[in-house]
Design a protein around this motif. Structure first.
Motif, PDB file in Angstrom:
ATOM      1  N   ASP A  30       0.816  -1.215   0.000  1.00  0.00           N
ATOM      2  CA  ASP A  30       0.000   0.000   0.000  1.00  0.00           C
ATOM      3  C   ASP A  30       0.849   1.264   0.000  1.00  0.00           C
ATOM      4  N   ALA A  31       2.173   1.104   0.027  1.00  0.00           N
ATOM      5  CA  ALA A  31       3.078   2.253  -0.065  1.00  0.00           C
ATOM      6  C   ALA A  31       3.740   2.353  -1.439  1.00  0.00           C
ATOM      7  N   ILE A  64       3.603  -5.278   7.326  1.00  0.00           N
ATOM      8  CA  ILE A  64       5.010  -5.022   7.652  1.00  0.00           C
ATOM      9  C   ILE A  64       4.971  -4.688   9.149  1.00  0.00           C
ATOM     10  N   PHE A  65       5.142  -5.698   9.989  1.00  0.00           N
ATOM     11  CA  PHE A  65       4.778  -5.547  11.403  1.00  0.00           C
ATOM     12  C   PHE A  65       5.901  -5.022  12.293  1.00  0.00           C
ATOM     13  N   PHE A  78       8.521  -8.667   7.970  1.00  0.00           N
ATOM     14  CA  PHE A  78       7.186  -9.141   7.599  1.00  0.00           C
ATOM     15  C   PHE A  78       7.203 -10.667   7.584  1.00  0.00           C
ATOM     16  N   GLY A  79       6.016 -11.257   7.431  1.00  0.00           N
ATOM     17  CA  GLY A  79       5.977 -12.703   7.264  1.00  0.00           C
ATOM     18  C   GLY A  79       5.137 -13.437   8.284  1.00  0.00           C
ATOM     19  N   PRO A 184      -0.153  -0.576  10.327  1.00  0.00           N
ATOM     20  CA  PRO A 184       1.088  -0.841   9.604  1.00  0.00           C
ATOM     21  C   PRO A 184       0.848  -0.788   8.094  1.00  0.00           C
ATOM     22  N   ASN A 185       1.917  -0.674   7.352  1.00  0.00           N
ATOM     23  CA  ASN A 185       1.809  -0.870   5.905  1.00  0.00           C
ATOM     24  C   ASN A 185       1.524  -2.338   5.628  1.00  0.00           C
ATOM     25  N   MET A 186       0.849  -2.584   4.504  1.00  0.00           N
ATOM     26  CA  MET A 186       0.424  -3.944   4.159  1.00  0.00           C
ATOM     27  C   MET A 186       1.006  -4.382   2.817  1.00  0.00           C
TER      28      MET A 186
END
Length: 194
Positions: A30-31, A64-65, A78-79, A184-186
């Motif tokens: 999403d970025a 992206i945690f 991430f993951g 967060p970004n996804m």
């Protein structure tokens, strides 16, 4: 030399293989979008697992945690996919690869909690994290070749050091993400493109 190693930098040229195999993966976030080159010769076990997870859709719709940028640029991680068809991967560990290439900005490695505990989590290096070679033997297996500026724009959420609560993500990520005041970004979709 850079062409021989596809932009990676070996710890020891005498031990590093020439990189002749490349698998290209696209990450839509999403970025913005990332293009990632995966190098099976750099870290065969890691490359195989990453490509397998991408093909199964494991990274689609995941956060992206963990983004650590202070006191110095460190990583974006991430993951975690809590959905029933993907959760089985959480404890499906694979063996470490030798750490042959430096963990420089834009390179990728699997996160782990000790020897041979790699499974699904990956970090993108923001800084020179080559010291991790002697702190658990993390192995570079891929590199962001387009969109690195997108990767460095990911927002930091949760704990400044550890990011979001991984247990809550694995347990019920949808509910946990909805409860967060700062999202967060996804990763929207990941796919092998060549």
């Amino acid at each position: 030399m850079a062409e021989k190693y596809r932009g990676l930098v070996p710890f020891s040229p005498s031990k590093a293989p020439e990189i002749t195999e490349v698998v290209t993966v696209s990450f839509q976030t999403d970025a913005g979008n990332l293009t990632i080159e995966v190098y099976p010769q750099a870290a065969p076990n890691a490359a195989k697992r990453f490509i397998e997870l991408v093909k199964t859709g494991f990274y689609d719709g995941t956060p992206i945690f963990r983004v650590v940028n202070n006191p110095r640029p460190f990583v974006a991680q991430f993951g975690i996919n809590w959905r029933p068809e993907h959760k089985k991967w959480q404890h499906d560990n694979f063996n470490d690869d030798p750490s042959l290439f430096q963990l420089l900005p834009g390179t990728l490695a699997f996160a782990k909690a000790g020897p041979n505990t790699n499974s699904t989590q990956i970090f993108i290096n923001y800084g020179d994290n080559s010291f991790l070679k002697d702190n658990g033997g993390f192995s570079t297996f891929a590199r962001v070749t387009e969109g690195y500026e997108v990767a460095t724009s990911f927002v930091s959420v949760g704990s400044p050091d550890m990011g979001l609560d991984q247990g809550k993500l694995w347990d019920n990520g949808d509910k946990y993400l909805q409860s967060l005041p700062k999202k967060p970004n996804m990763i929207l979709r990941a796919q092998v493109i060549s």
